[in-house]
Scaffold this active site. Sequence first.
Site, PDB file in Angstrom:
ATOM      1  N   GLY A 143      -1.058  -0.543  -1.149  1.00 59.95           N
ATOM      2  CA  GLY A 143       0.349  -0.776  -0.867  1.00 59.95           C
ATOM      3  C   GLY A 143       0.706  -0.634   0.604  1.00 59.95           C
ATOM      4  O   GLY A 143      -0.121  -0.247   1.442  1.00 59.95           O
ATOM      5  N   HIS A 144       1.972  -0.930   0.907  1.00 63.38           N
ATOM      6  CA  HIS A 144       2.425  -0.876   2.301  1.00 63.38           C
ATOM      7  C   HIS A 144       2.466   0.568   2.814  1.00 63.38           C
ATOM      8  O   HIS A 144       2.677   1.512   2.066  1.00 63.38           O
ATOM      9  CB  HIS A 144       3.801  -1.535   2.444  1.00 63.38           C
ATOM     10  CG  HIS A 144       4.893  -0.859   1.681  1.00 63.38           C
ATOM     11  ND1 HIS A 144       5.259  -1.243   0.418  1.00 63.38           N
ATOM     12  CD2 HIS A 144       5.694   0.170   1.997  1.00 63.38           C
ATOM     13  CE1 HIS A 144       6.245  -0.480  -0.011  1.00 63.38           C
ATOM     14  NE2 HIS A 144       6.525   0.396   0.928  1.00 63.38           N
ATOM     15  N   ASN A 145       2.219   0.711   4.109  1.00 62.44           N
ATOM     16  CA  ASN A 145       2.284   1.987   4.837  1.00 62.44           C
ATOM     17  C   ASN A 145       1.182   2.964   4.437  1.00 62.44           C
ATOM     18  O   ASN A 145       1.251   4.148   4.782  1.00 62.44           O
ATOM     19  CB  ASN A 145       3.639   2.683   4.641  1.00 62.44           C
ATOM     20  CG  ASN A 145       4.819   1.836   5.062  1.00 62.44           C
ATOM     21  OD1 ASN A 145       4.658   0.798   5.684  1.00 62.44           O
ATOM     22  ND2 ASN A 145       6.008   2.273   4.708  1.00 62.44           N
TER      23      ASN A 145
END
Length: 288
Positions: free
Chosen positions: A217-219
């Site tokens: 996922g993002h980050n």
Amino acid sequence: MFEISLAKIVSETNNLDLIGSDRIVSGFSSIVNADLHSIVWIKNYSFLHQLKNRNAVVLTEDCNVAEELRDQTSVLLAKSSSRFIVAQIHTVFFKKQDSFSKNYADEWRSNGFEIGDYAFIGPKVQLGQGTVVGPNVSLIDKVVISNNCIIQPNTVIGIKGLGLEWSGSHYLEFPQLGSVIIGTHSEIGPLSTIRKGALVDTTIGNHVMIGSLCNIGHNVTIGNAAILTSSICVSGSVSIGERVFLGVGSTIKNKVTIGDSATVGQGCVVVKDVAPNKTVVGNPARVL
């Protein structure tokens, strides 16, 4: 490029005040890449120290942030959830779709890189020497891959994550402004997806091994020499330490931290932090 005045944004957005002068802005920026014509979201005072450029427009719901910056720059002060207002402004004024109209794969091939058939490489991609990109790979947007990496077939890197806010009638898209940065000698297995960061980067270290059918996922941050076997789901804003081992089919809840040299067993569902050097198993995960 989109260009719009702060006054217009405030006039068309509920629960938002402008403190300071009007100016033209072109969109949102991450807190580390802010400039004079970008808007930076700072949810509360604890994040203010990360803002290096205090000429950037700041959107916040924290009156202490607004008070400290009022004589330095323009501030958009939210009177309700600032995250929702960021998504609202982005969707209404600045949203753009990922572009697939120009494929730069042939240009990379002409520079001596090994790029598989039917690969797609977008305009904001950097590849290090010795990196191999397999067939049907898509490197979409803001992807930096260091030297001597292998990207296996049918993998997608740099696609947007599901950053969404419900408006009451439809979803608003939270801006996805970060990059994906992959260190040296790392390998990404087939049919995996790595999503670009929202307001910070998604970062994968050196000598990281990611197997097939994984979703990052993002980050997310993954430390050096970590191993993610296969069919693994790592939710947004997870921090994975160095030399961590994630077993087949494991799932990591968003914002969880897994310490260095920890082991996550097969099929494990991790919903809270795992200390360094610990082994966890089960659903929910428990320490052995």
